[in-house]
Design an enzyme around this catalytic site. Structure first.
Site, PDB file in Angstrom:
ATOM      1  N   ARG A   1       7.767  35.103   3.193  1.00 24.28           N
ATOM      2  CA  ARG A   1       6.944  35.189   4.336  1.00 24.28           C
ATOM      3  C   ARG A   1       8.206  35.457   5.366  1.00 24.28           C
ATOM      4  NH1 ARG A   1       4.469  29.677   2.113  1.00 24.28           N
ATOM      5  NH2 ARG A   1       6.522  29.691   1.370  1.00 24.28           N
TER       6      ARG A   1
ATOM      7  N   GLU B   1      -7.338  38.338   2.129  1.00 27.98           N
ATOM      8  CA  GLU B   1      -7.376  37.117   2.705  1.00 27.98           C
ATOM      9  C   GLU B   1      -8.550  36.919   3.862  1.00 27.98           C
ATOM     10  OE1 GLU B   1      -3.752  35.997   4.426  1.00 27.98           O
ATOM     11  OE2 GLU B   1      -3.241  37.805   4.937  1.00 27.98           O
TER      12      GLU B   1
ATOM     13  N   HIS C   1       0.828  -1.299  -0.038  1.00 31.99           N
ATOM     14  CA  HIS C   1      -0.074   0.203   0.045  1.00 31.99           C
ATOM     15  C   HIS C   1       0.841   1.089  -0.033  1.00 31.99           C
ATOM     16  CE1 HIS C   1      -2.350   3.218   1.825  1.00 31.99           C
ATOM     17  NE2 HIS C   1      -3.577   2.635   1.208  1.00 31.99           N
TER      18      HIS C   1
ATOM     19  N   GLY D   1      -4.654  35.605  -0.386  1.00 27.96           N
ATOM     20  CA  GLY D   1      -4.009  34.717   0.159  1.00 27.96           C
ATOM     21  C   GLY D   1      -5.083  33.552   0.421  1.00 27.96           C
ATOM     22  N   THR D   2      -5.254  32.724  -0.487  1.00 31.49           N
ATOM     23  CA  THR D   2      -6.277  31.493  -0.642  1.00 31.49           C
ATOM     24  C   THR D   2      -6.513  30.760   0.689  1.00 31.49           C
ATOM     25  OG1 THR D   2      -5.334  30.209  -2.083  1.00 31.49           O
ATOM     26  CG2 THR D   2      -6.491  31.948  -3.318  1.00 31.49           C
ATOM     27  N   ASN D   3      -5.192  30.496   1.118  1.00 27.61           N
ATOM     28  CA  ASN D   3      -5.355  29.697   2.368  1.00 27.61           C
ATOM     29  C   ASN D   3      -6.138  30.117   3.531  1.00 27.61           C
ATOM     30  OD1 ASN D   3      -3.378  28.135   0.962  1.00 27.61           O
ATOM     31  ND2 ASN D   3      -1.723  28.701   1.844  1.00 27.61           N
ATOM     32  N   ASP D   4      -5.978  31.460   4.114  1.00 28.95           N
ATOM     33  CA  ASP D   4      -6.607  32.133   4.886  1.00 28.95           C
ATOM     34  C   ASP D   4      -7.960  32.447   4.422  1.00 28.95           C
ATOM     35  OD1 ASP D   4      -5.275  31.967   7.395  1.00 28.95           O
ATOM     36  OD2 ASP D   4      -3.866  33.513   6.767  1.00 28.95           O
TER      37      ASP D   4
ATOM     38  N   CYS E   1      -1.513  33.822  -4.327  1.00 29.84           N
ATOM     39  CA  CYS E   1      -0.280  33.479  -3.699  1.00 29.84           C
ATOM     40  C   CYS E   1      -0.573  32.129  -2.686  1.00 29.84           C
ATOM     41  CB  CYS E   1       0.648  34.549  -2.994  1.00 29.84           C
ATOM     42  SG  CYS E   1      -0.521  35.186  -1.394  1.00 29.84           S
TER      43      CYS E   1
ATOM     44  N   ARG F   1       6.126  39.816   2.180  1.00 30.13           N
ATOM     45  CA  ARG F   1       4.804  39.855   3.218  1.00 30.13           C
ATOM     46  C   ARG F   1       5.531  40.447   4.560  1.00 30.13           C
ATOM     47  NH1 ARG F   1       1.516  34.772   4.986  1.00 30.13           N
ATOM     48  NH2 ARG F   1       3.107  34.508   6.324  1.00 30.13           N
TER      49      ARG F   1
END
Length: 746
Positions: free
Chosen positions: A439, A623, A333, A644-647, A709, A495
């Protein structure tokens, strides 16, 4: 209800659009070969609907449809007028072990009634072929069966291209010799490859100098083989450059981008196992999926160390940089999943034992705890002590050509997220056109620097912060200068500080003791400070622009360090530095205006070279939902937005990305979420937020530059969405730069 010839014994096949749309699997490749003028065994096709109708008609003692069926069968008869022996084959889009094997040597029907009688060989074979689809094919209306005239001569099987290196065949299947072939075989394979544009496994008959195609299906090939084949087809004039770009799956490109050990000769080998998925990886040891996902969410590399993996470990395997198991082999696996996901994996390490209760493991004669660092080499199966330096892959040859062609048709620029010179150089080697996210706080992950950053965070007054800032300025100036020089004038978006406190402060008693000693504090005093600044929800706490507003000395330090870095780099190179300062986590225009005022007051007095000053830009991350909705107000005061697509995903959904792995997989299993929104952008919710912000921002400031970003900027499905928006650049991790370049070109 369709029954038609795709390769008649005489004459040409004239297919309607509906008939052509039914062709999948073997039938598709036989039809393409026949259309290209290659010899193909006489072949007809019948759909399940037509066969079912023939059976219903037989029961009703009717023959109107049967007449057409018999006429179709006669298209297998050659000029000699003798009905040949027949072969029945399934033809599915995907090969499956459950499908009926080819049934050769069938006697032709003696009369019209026999042609549809399931008691007779031909009709029985056709019924059995359709019956074998039932267990797995969800679309019976698209099922087809092919009937062929038996071919004379010797039967041979080969690949049109080598499955590992993509070289034009004939190539052996699984290393099995295919027997003698006539000189015409090379030209035959060349034409078939041009017609199919795919790696095919072919069954042919050889009679003298004539090769006749009997059957073909797509054959699995490595990502490198597909890439080499695409470039070779362009060189042979079979494809245009544009066709080559559109035929490569960007997700598979990433499998070719793994680093390798730079100089393992002097390293300490802990153990040897089986290298079941290539590439080298180093990171801290973790023993479960939850910790692997948590570290990935924080941008940390880890090695998942387990006895063996199973289905419940998938999310951890995806999150980990590499995988190490005590059991298993190439088909285990761990090996299968690692190769699919492109992760380095070493399996079957017999000297590895894992103690989950104590969160320790023993590799050879040494014991390791969670958080200790190791390196694995999934190419040869070695396990090494510590984090070894890795040599990054170099884009060249076929990959370099394909990406070069892709750049010609790409509108959106591709930058990288990087904050070290090593990461910057990796990104440049992959074709990054700038740094879209540096960052600042990530520059402090080393032990010495982390002490300095903790001293700043734990400062109790302005004097303490001023002392802490002194060391940080030196670190930052040197780092920025090195990055600017490596980029040679390309844009670098920095940033401002955005450290969620929980990611940088000590947690365990051992870490607290060590931090107290390094800062010259009593343990009790440090714990009191930690209690005072502890936050209930640090991801929404004192971070980003809020730090710059409440502690202007931190903003002053960083801007001064950036300007010093610009001056230092400008003194050593001719290219002017392109610095873009980005404010994180804003929600109001007043925050942006205040930080911009302070920033420009420092920049104007910093003595920047005129060319660098002219290129200096000020922007903000979008964000938070409020910032997206008030984008028009904010756009009037900035040069660019970077989403900032994560936040933005985190705050739109109200889901902590650190905690999401605990329940997102359950949501997906229950069908509540189609995709993990932290992997592939939620187009309906977060995507609409981005669309609104771009429209409002551009309306207020037509010169506004737009960037993406977050990690979604390296996800092919998300990139398709971004390509439809008014976006100037995307910025992703260095290893995803080639994926973004190719996807955006497509």
């Amino acid at each position: 209800m369709e029954m038609f010839a795709i390769a008649p014994a005489t004459g040409k096949a004239n297919l309607s659009a509906i008939q052509d749309g039914l062709l999948v699997g073997k039938a598709l490749w036989l039809s393409r070969a026949a259309n290209a003028g290659l010899p193909v065994a006489p072949t007809i096709v019948i759909s399940r609907a037509a066969w079912n109708a023939l059976q219903e008609e037989r029961k009703a003692h009717d023959d109107r449809l049967r007449v057409h069926w018999v006429a179709t069968l006669f298209r297998l008869v050659g000029r000699n007028g003798r009905p040949p022996a027949l072969v029945v084959r399934t033809s599915s889009a995907a090969h499956s072990a459950g499908l009926m094997p080819a049934r050769p040597g069938l006697s032709p029907p003696a009369n019209e009634a026999e042609s549809v009688d399931p008691a007779r060989p031909l009709a029985r074979a056709i019924s059995d072929a359709f019956g074998s689809y039932a267990s797995f094919d969800p679309r019976p209306e698209r099922q087809i069966v092919i009937i062929q005239a038996m071919a004379d001569g010797d039967v041979r099987q080969f690949l049109t291209r080598d499955a590992q290196n993509g070289a034009l065949g004939p190539a052996p299947v699984n290393g099995t010799p295919f027997g003698p072939l006539p000189a015409s075989a090379t030209a035959f394979v060349d034409l078939l490859d041009a017609a199919a544009g795919q790696h095919l496994s072919c069954l042919v008959s050889v009679e003298g100098d004539t090769i006749r195609l009997l059957s073909a299906r797509t054959a699995p090939a490595s990502a490198a083989a597909e890439l080499e084949a695409a470039v070779d087809r362009v060189a042979r004039g079979r494809w245009t450059q544009r066709e080559a770009v559109t035929h490569i799956d960007p997700a598979r490109l990433q499998q070719m981008l793994h680093p390798r050990l730079r100089s393992p000769e002097s390293a300490t080998v802990l153990a040897n196992g089986l290298g079941v998925s290539p590439g080298a990886a180093s990171g801290v040891i973790v023993f479960n999926s939850e910790d692997a996902a948590r570290l990935k969410a924080r941008g940390r590399h880890c090695i998942l160390v387990v006895t063996e993996t199973g289905p419940t470990d998938i999310e951890g395997m995806k999150a980990a940089t590499g995988i190490l198991t005590a059991r298993g082999g190439m088909t285990s696996h761990a090996g299968v999943v690692a190769r699919i996901t492109g992760k380095p994996c070493v399996a079957g390490v017999r000297t590895l034992s894992v103690n989950l209760a104590e969160l320790t493991c023993r590799i050879g004669s040494r014991e390791f705890r969670q958080g200790d660092r190791i390196t694995i080499d999934g190419t040869d199966g070695s396990v090494y002590l510590g984090a070894l330096p890795l040599a990054q892959p170099h884009i060249g040859g076929a990959m370099g050509k394909l990406l070069g062609w892709s750049d010609a048709s790409r509108r959106i620029a591709v930058r990288a997220n990087a904050e070290t010179v090593e990461a910057v150089n990796t990104a440049l080697s992959f074709g990054a056109e700038g740094i879209g996210l540096a960052r600042s706080e990530h520059m402090f992950f080393s032990r010495e620097r982390l002490v300095a950053l903790r001293r700043l965070i734990l400062s109790e007054d302005a004097d303490d912060r001023a002392k802490a800032l002194t060391g940080l300025v030196d670190f930052q100036t040197e780092d920025y200068s090195a990055i600017f020089m490596a980029m040679h004038g390309r844009p670098v978006t920095v940033r401002l500080f955005d450290p969620p406190l929980h990611e940088f402060l000590p947690r365990t008693d051992e870490d607290i003791d060590e931090t107290a000693q390094s800062l010259g504090l009593e343990v009790r005093a440090l714990k009191l400070r930690l209690d005072r600044i502890a936050e209930i929800n640090p991801m929404l706490g004192h971070r980003g622009v809020r730090l710059a507003i409440t502690y202007p000395e931190i903003l002053k330090m960083q801007i001064e360090a950036l300007c010093a870095g610009v001056r230092a780099a400008s003194a050593r190179q001719s290219e002017p530095v392109t610095l873009e300062v980005m404010v994180p986590f804003v929600s109001t225009v007043s925050e942006v205006v205040e930080v911009k005022r302070q920033t420009y007051a420092i920049v104007e007095q910093a003595g920047l070279p005129p060319a660098a000053r002219e290129r200096f830009a000020f922007g903000t991350m979008i964000e938070l939902p409020r910032a997206a909705l008030r984008a028009g107000d904010i756009a009037e005061h900035v040069d660019f937005f970077s989403f900032g697509t994560n936040d933005l995903t985190q705050t739109t959904y109200g889901i902590s990305r650190d905690d999401a792995p605990a329940f997102l997989s359950a949501y997906q299993r229950k069908g509540l979420y189609d995709l993990d929104p932290f992997v592939t952008l939620d187009q309906k919710g977060v995507g609409e937020m981005i669309t609104i912000a771009i429209e409002r921002g551009k309306r207020a400031n037509p010169n506004l530059k737009i960037g993406i970003c977050g990690e979604h900027a390296g996800d092919p499905a998300s990139l398709w969405f971004f390509s439809r928006l008014d976006v100037d650049y995307v910025s992703c991790s260095p290893y995803r730069v080639p994926v973004a370049r190719l996807t955006l070109a497509q």
